[in-house]
Design an enzyme around this catalytic site. Structure first.
Site, PDB file in Angstrom:
ATOM      1  N   CYS A   5       0.816  -1.282  -0.002  1.00 38.17           N
ATOM      2  CA  CYS A   5      -0.019   0.045  -0.096  1.00 38.17           C
ATOM      3  C   CYS A   5       1.047   1.091   0.064  1.00 38.17           C
ATOM      4  O   CYS A   5       2.388   1.312   0.245  1.00 38.17           O
ATOM      5  CB  CYS A   5      -1.030  -0.112   1.112  1.00 38.17           C
ATOM      6  SG  CYS A   5      -0.088  -0.248   2.744  1.00 38.17           S
ATOM      7  N   HIS A   6       0.205   2.234  -0.148  1.00 37.27           N
ATOM      8  CA  HIS A   6       1.224   3.618  -0.298  1.00 37.27           C
ATOM      9  C   HIS A   6       0.607   4.612   0.498  1.00 37.27           C
ATOM     10  O   HIS A   6      -0.754   4.645   0.843  1.00 37.27           O
ATOM     11  CB  HIS A   6       1.117   4.311  -1.731  1.00 37.27           C
ATOM     12  CG  HIS A   6       1.331   3.114  -2.931  1.00 37.27           C
ATOM     13  ND1 HIS A   6       2.726   2.558  -3.138  1.00 37.27           N
ATOM     14  CD2 HIS A   6       0.610   2.519  -3.786  1.00 37.27           C
ATOM     15  CE1 HIS A   6       2.776   1.808  -4.254  1.00 37.27           C
ATOM     16  NE2 HIS A   6       1.334   1.763  -4.392  1.00 37.27           N
TER      17      HIS A   6
ATOM     18  N   THR B  29       5.837   6.411  -6.704  1.00 38.13           N
ATOM     19  CA  THR B  29       6.695   7.017  -7.576  1.00 38.13           C
ATOM     20  C   THR B  29       6.376   8.511  -7.559  1.00 38.13           C
ATOM     21  O   THR B  29       7.247   9.331  -8.006  1.00 38.13           O
ATOM     22  CB  THR B  29       6.685   6.484  -9.114  1.00 38.13           C
ATOM     23  OG1 THR B  29       5.295   6.617  -9.417  1.00 38.13           O
ATOM     24  CG2 THR B  29       6.941   5.205  -9.317  1.00 38.13           C
TER      25      THR B  29
ATOM     26  N   ASN C 286      -3.344   5.656 -10.473  1.00 39.13           N
ATOM     27  CA  ASN C 286      -3.639   5.656 -11.916  1.00 39.13           C
ATOM     28  C   ASN C 286      -4.464   4.783 -12.531  1.00 39.13           C
ATOM     29  O   ASN C 286      -4.534   4.420 -13.644  1.00 39.13           O
ATOM     30  CB  ASN C 286      -2.311   5.196 -12.515  1.00 39.13           C
ATOM     31  CG  ASN C 286      -1.133   6.081 -12.285  1.00 39.13           C
ATOM     32  OD1 ASN C 286      -1.420   7.446 -12.428  1.00 39.13           O
ATOM     33  ND2 ASN C 286       0.037   5.738 -11.703  1.00 39.13           N
TER      34      ASN C 286
ATOM     35  N   ARG D  83       5.784   4.174 -17.918  1.00 41.42           N
ATOM     36  CA  ARG D  83       4.855   5.358 -17.648  1.00 41.42           C
ATOM     37  C   ARG D  83       5.009   5.898 -16.305  1.00 41.42           C
ATOM     38  O   ARG D  83       4.536   7.196 -16.077  1.00 41.42           O
ATOM     39  CB  ARG D  83       3.458   4.941 -18.068  1.00 41.42           C
ATOM     40  CG  ARG D  83       2.834   4.106 -16.832  1.00 41.42           C
ATOM     41  CD  ARG D  83       1.460   3.537 -17.225  1.00 41.42           C
ATOM     42  NE  ARG D  83       1.224   2.509 -16.406  1.00 41.42           N
ATOM     43  CZ  ARG D  83       1.214   2.322 -15.129  1.00 41.42           C
ATOM     44  NH1 ARG D  83       0.659   3.442 -14.543  1.00 41.42           N
ATOM     45  NH2 ARG D  83       0.501   1.059 -14.836  1.00 41.42           N
TER      46      ARG D  83
ATOM     47  N   TYR E 111       9.154  -3.518  -9.969  1.00 37.14           N
ATOM     48  CA  TYR E 111       7.886  -3.388 -10.964  1.00 37.14           C
ATOM     49  C   TYR E 111       8.156  -3.271 -12.267  1.00 37.14           C
ATOM     50  O   TYR E 111       8.941  -2.403 -12.580  1.00 37.14           O
ATOM     51  CB  TYR E 111       7.094  -2.106 -10.193  1.00 37.14           C
ATOM     52  CG  TYR E 111       5.777  -1.943 -10.739  1.00 37.14           C
ATOM     53  CD1 TYR E 111       4.995  -3.015 -10.911  1.00 37.14           C
ATOM     54  CD2 TYR E 111       5.336  -0.712 -10.684  1.00 37.14           C
ATOM     55  CE1 TYR E 111       3.524  -3.173 -11.522  1.00 37.14           C
ATOM     56  CE2 TYR E 111       3.778  -0.658 -11.088  1.00 37.14           C
ATOM     57  CZ  TYR E 111       3.051  -1.690 -11.475  1.00 37.14           C
ATOM     58  OH  TYR E 111       1.870  -1.526 -11.929  1.00 37.14           O
TER      59      TYR E 111
ATOM     60  N   HIS F 136       2.712  -7.119  -8.109  1.00 38.46           N
ATOM     61  CA  HIS F 136       1.752  -7.387  -8.916  1.00 38.46           C
ATOM     62  C   HIS F 136       1.967  -8.532 -10.051  1.00 38.46           C
ATOM     63  O   HIS F 136       1.513  -8.453 -11.167  1.00 38.46           O
ATOM     64  CB  HIS F 136       1.070  -6.206  -9.485  1.00 38.46           C
ATOM     65  CG  HIS F 136       1.280  -4.979  -8.577  1.00 38.46           C
ATOM     66  ND1 HIS F 136       0.968  -5.146  -7.422  1.00 38.46           N
ATOM     67  CD2 HIS F 136       1.480  -3.691  -8.987  1.00 38.46           C
ATOM     68  CE1 HIS F 136       0.968  -3.895  -6.552  1.00 38.46           C
ATOM     69  NE2 HIS F 136       1.289  -3.016  -7.630  1.00 38.46           N
TER      70      HIS F 136
ATOM     71  N   ASP G 134      -2.865  -2.309  -2.484  1.00 41.31           N
ATOM     72  CA  ASP G 134      -2.472  -1.347  -3.392  1.00 41.31           C
ATOM     73  C   ASP G 134      -3.085  -0.116  -3.180  1.00 41.31           C
ATOM     74  O   ASP G 134      -3.097   0.733  -3.920  1.00 41.31           O
ATOM     75  CB  ASP G 134      -2.638  -1.764  -4.699  1.00 41.31           C
ATOM     76  CG  ASP G 134      -1.638  -0.996  -5.535  1.00 41.31           C
ATOM     77  OD1 ASP G 134      -0.690  -0.385  -5.308  1.00 41.31           O
ATOM     78  OD2 ASP G 134      -2.350  -0.638  -6.823  1.00 41.31           O
TER      79      ASP G 134
HETATM   80  O1  LIG Z   1       0.667   0.626 -11.955  1.00 38.22           O
HETATM   81  C1  LIG Z   1       0.755   1.794 -11.436  1.00 38.22           C
HETATM   82  O2  LIG Z   1       0.303   3.023 -12.042  1.00 38.22           O
HETATM   83  C2  LIG Z   1       1.422   1.774  -9.975  1.00 38.22           C
HETATM   84  C3  LIG Z   1       2.039   2.858  -9.641  1.00 38.22           C
HETATM   85  C4  LIG Z   1       2.775   3.004  -8.458  1.00 38.22           C
HETATM   86  C5  LIG Z   1       3.528   4.192  -8.041  1.00 38.22           C
HETATM   87  O3  LIG Z   1       3.457   5.297  -8.602  1.00 38.22           O
HETATM   88  O4  LIG Z   1       4.129   4.008  -7.264  1.00 38.22           O
HETATM   89  O5  LIG Z   1       2.721   1.791  -7.721  1.00 38.22           O
HETATM   90  C6  LIG Z   1       2.019   0.756  -7.896  1.00 38.22           C
HETATM   91  O6  LIG Z   1       2.082  -0.336  -7.135  1.00 38.22           O
HETATM   92  C7  LIG Z   1       1.142   0.641  -9.245  1.00 38.22           C
END
Ligand SMILES: O=C(O)c1cc(C(=O)O)oc(=O)c1
Length: 310
Positions: free
Chosen positions: A38-39, A83, A268, A136, A163, A187, A263
């Site tokens: 998770c973020h 990110t 996005n 992206r 990732y 994922h 997640d």
């Molecule tokens: O598929 C994504 O857009 C995405 C983005 C980020 C991130 O921006 O870190 O992290 C994820 O786990 C999935």
């Protein structure tokens, strides 16, 4: 739960905010379950988004994350640097510290990071670094730089989270298999679930895991991977059916090397925002026995992130 807000920053056009009224899961999580992906986003007014970011999200604070944790019935979180914060780990560190031992972190660092900074991250609860190859989301970082970082963090007992998208695995194979640590794939390496499960692309991913016992996988993000749905909304109990065989294959083949996460806050997503309670109800479809659920949700994440408690 409270509602998402945006402070100082203007969200990317079309941004979907996280779902503010998740249902209570019908599936009872085993005691001590960990949401292992998770973020947190900002809040931007306190922890500004990075200038080099590729998207600007709505805020998703530590308080909102902890409220979701408690609502869904998780005991702990693994918070992964998003990110949109680049290599500025302040929001992540703040959230990990505030969790008082109930969160670990996965950071993003540059080659220029000092040993002292790494130690500060470790003290806050960081146990891994994330390398991102999804074009992206990030600009390219040279592999020699990443390998140098991997060798340094290996000494702290950390691991590397990667990732990438399934089509890129062949090109990245040599780099990934040279990494000196445990390697955790985000994922499931983003399989194209409209392709056959027994086709060459997913077979390569399974081979990657089979031949490399240091490789783990998060069997997360059906909401991102699903092509045919149905969506986890409106009480749907059969959400994301097309992802189930892929995730279940990984869980059953490698029960000791899989992790699961919400997640949240789902950066996005373009077409819908899932009800996180229904995402939890997805778990028993991919981990159908109590033993698999215990490994996926408790034993594996505890071994990786809280080994001192196991
Ligand atoms: O598929 C994504 O857009 C995405 C983005 C980020 C991130 O921006 O870190 O992290 C994820 O786990 C999935």
């Amino acid at each position: 739960m409270s509602k998402p807000t945006t402070g100082h920053f203007e969200k990317t056009a079309g941004w979907l905010d996280w779902y503010s009224a998740p249902s209570k899961p019908g599936f009872q999580l085993p005691p001590g379950s960990v949401d292992a992906h998770c973020h947190v986003f900002g809040p931007g007014a306190e922890f500004p988004y990075a200038p080099e970011r590729k998207y600007t999200p709505c805020d998703a604070s530590k308080h909102q994350l902890f409220a979701l944790r408690d609502h869904l019935g998780f005991a702990r979180n693994v918070i992964v640097q998003a990110t949109c914060h680049g290599a500025d780990n302040r929001a992540l560190v703040d959230a990990c510290r505030a969790a008082q031992g109930r969160a670990r972190g996965v950071a993003t660092v540059k080659r220029s990071v000092t040993d002292e900074e790494l130690q500060t991250l470790h003290d806050a609860g960081v146990r891994g670094v994330r390398f991102n190859f999804v074009k992206r989301l990030v600009d390219f970082t040279p592999k020699d730089e990443l390998l140098e970082i991997a060798n340094r963090i290996a000494r702290l007992g950390w691991h590397v989270v990667i990732y990438f998208e399934a089509v890129d695995l062949p090109e990245l194979w040599d780099f990934f298999t040279a990494l000196p640590t445990i390697v955790v794939v985000d994922h499931m390496g983003r399989p194209d679930v409209s392709k056959p499960i027994d086709g060459p692309e997913f077979a390569l991913f399974l081979k990657f895991m089979r031949e490399h016992p240091n490789v783990w996988s998060k069997v997360s993000c059906p909401e991102r991977l699903s092509v045919a749905g149905p969506r986890a909304l409106g009480g749907e109990q059969a959400a994301y059916r097309d992802v189930v065989p892929f995730a279940r294959r990984v869980v059953e083949a490698f029960p000791d090397r899989v992790l699961w996460g919400t997640d949240w806050p789902h950066p996005n997503l373009k077409d819908h925002m899932p009800d996180d309670g229904l995402l939890v109800d997805f778990i028993p479809h991919i981990a159908p026995t109590a033993a698999l659920q215990q490994s996926l949700l408790v034993d594996n994440p505890m071994r990786l992130y809280w080994p001192e408690e196991v």
